[in-house]
Design an enzyme around this catalytic site. Sequence first.
Site, PDB file in Angstrom:
ATOM      1  NE  ARG A   1      -3.182  -0.092   3.002  1.00 32.07           N
ATOM      2  CZ  ARG A   1      -2.793   0.295   4.217  1.00 32.07           C
ATOM      3  NH1 ARG A   1      -2.476   1.545   4.453  1.00 32.07           N
ATOM      4  NH2 ARG A   1      -2.717  -0.591   5.207  1.00 32.07           N
TER       5      ARG A   1
ATOM      6  CE1 TYR B   1     -12.419  15.453 -15.485  1.00 28.04           C
ATOM      7  CE2 TYR B   1     -11.494  15.163 -13.298  1.00 28.04           C
ATOM      8  CZ  TYR B   1     -12.250  14.692 -14.351  1.00 28.04           C
ATOM      9  OH  TYR B   1     -12.847  13.467 -14.262  1.00 28.04           O
TER      10      TYR B   1
ATOM     11  CG  ASP C   1      -4.350  18.556 -13.977  1.00 25.67           C
ATOM     12  OD1 ASP C   1      -3.616  17.938 -14.783  1.00 25.67           O
ATOM     13  OD2 ASP C   1      -5.494  18.170 -13.678  1.00 25.67           O
TER      14      ASP C   1
ATOM     15  CE  LYS D   1      -8.139  11.736 -18.400  1.00 28.26           C
ATOM     16  NZ  LYS D   1      -9.327  10.908 -18.412  1.00 28.26           N
TER      17      LYS D   1
HETATM   18  C1  LIG Z   1      -7.105  17.684 -16.696  1.00 24.12           C
HETATM   19  C2  LIG Z   1      -7.559  16.475 -15.933  1.00 24.12           C
HETATM   20  N1  LIG Z   1      -7.084  16.264 -14.696  1.00 24.12           N
HETATM   21  C3  LIG Z   1      -7.469  15.197 -13.972  1.00 24.12           C
HETATM   22  C4  LIG Z   1      -8.374  14.277 -14.457  1.00 24.12           C
HETATM   23  C5  LIG Z   1      -8.810  13.114 -13.592  1.00 24.12           C
HETATM   24  O1  LIG Z   1      -8.136  11.964 -13.961  1.00 24.12           O
HETATM   25  P1  LIG Z   1      -8.605  10.476 -13.587  1.00 24.12           P
HETATM   26  O2  LIG Z   1      -9.813  10.179 -14.411  1.00 24.12           O
HETATM   27  O3  LIG Z   1      -7.404   9.651 -13.930  1.00 24.12           O
HETATM   28  O4  LIG Z   1      -8.915  10.456 -12.136  1.00 24.12           O
HETATM   29  C6  LIG Z   1      -8.884  14.444 -15.740  1.00 24.12           C
HETATM   30  C7  LIG Z   1      -9.860  13.475 -16.287  1.00 24.12           C
HETATM   31  O5  LIG Z   1     -10.404  13.636 -17.339  1.00 24.12           O
HETATM   32  C8  LIG Z   1      -8.461  15.571 -16.497  1.00 24.12           C
HETATM   33  O6  LIG Z   1      -8.944  15.796 -17.734  1.00 24.12           O
END
Ligand SMILES: Cc1ncc(COP(=O)(O)O)c(C=O)c1O
Length: 402
Positions: free
Chosen positions: A59, A112, A184, A209
């Site tokens: 973990r 997001y 991000d 992604k």
């Molecule tokens: C810019 C961005 N950050 C974070 C996330 C969240 O990622 P996850 O689906 O892997 O939790 C996304 C999901 O689409 C995203 O587009």
Amino acid sequence: MDTKKWRMDTSLIHTGQEPCQKTGAVVSAVVPAVAYAFTDAEAAAAVVAGEKEGIYYGRYGNPTIAALEAKIAVLENGEAALGVSSGMAAISGALLAFLKQGDHVICTRDVYGGSYKFLTSLAPRYGIAVDFADCTDLAAVEQAIRPDTRVLYLETPSNPCLTILDIERLSELAHAHGLTVIVDNTFMTPYLQKPLELGADVVVHSATKYLNGHGDVIAGFIVGKREAIQFMRKHIMGDLGQNLNAWDAFLILRGLKTLGLRMRQHCQSAEQIARYLEAHPAIERIYYPGLSSHPQHELAKRQMSGMGGIVSFEVKGGAQAAKSFINALRLAMISFSLGDPETLVQHPASMTHFSIPPEEREAFQITEGLIRLSTGLEDVSDIIEDLEQALRPLVSTVKAGS
Ligand SMILES: Cc1ncc(COP(=O)(O)O)c(C=O)c1O
């Protein structure tokens, strides 16, 4: 091996990966073990107390994940990285590490939907307050800073409107007020943008992604100072059980080897698509940082080494037109994700950003006619032909209405 002299494409393949000393295997083995044996009780106690480096329970980490974390840290030019179970685990984990009850966070506006939801629904239950500010305007950010503000949370380019934020200037401003800057970097990946080099303190990723790039893994990363990452490993990821697993780490290690190739192709095709859409009579507005019409085009050229694979655009005719357009696509698929080999489209107002109340969505430019397209790795002529056939009926409607 001296990893410092390697350029990005070499680093993507070799950093953190050496042939197996026993078998010579070029591809690293996956270690699925949860438990690790110690020679004596003292050695076990020293590792759990953090006095000695080591892995003791799945973990908190694992050798396959450790190899991947080392690679991500080098790519982002950070001291250390933490692999977690999703992009949202990375975002919530990083925010929780720097915020506690009574603290305030400033967040960029079109962010997001999951990050918006965490900050407006879960975080307030634990006494954390949020304000959304237009982070393209430094004065607006400075005005939003309160005595209890601790974090400035940025996403650039933003999802879905591809707003570009000046990481360097925002970090200077935030640091002058003692704030931690979290960025991000999902849309860019370290291949196209390195926020830590621009002054940010922490980078978060949805590795679901582009980093993995094949649409078959959910994962996230946090990159930053060693001490902060150690705290998150032990006291956030470990306590909340947000760990990554070895098999997914292996898939990301494999996917990363082609990140450069993939990102170059995503960028090249996205630019062609953006130019095609910009000239199309059924398109009301287009968002792509590579176009000179984008309001932060000059900043994008300074801050990013490529413009990315996402193109957002508004079709004329609002929600009805947007939905009939995506329903008519034959190659591109209607899907919530992005950064995959397949071209994926979605309608943010009713899909990824549905959790944002309608009035706020409009204020963030997430209109009913907005579409987000994640350019895939197919032949770009096929993608454009698909867009063309789906846009054609809208042109007749636009003409009939004018
Ligand atoms: C810019 C961005 N950050 C974070 C996330 C969240 O990622 P996850 O689906 O892997 O939790 C996304 C999901 O689409 C995203 O587009």
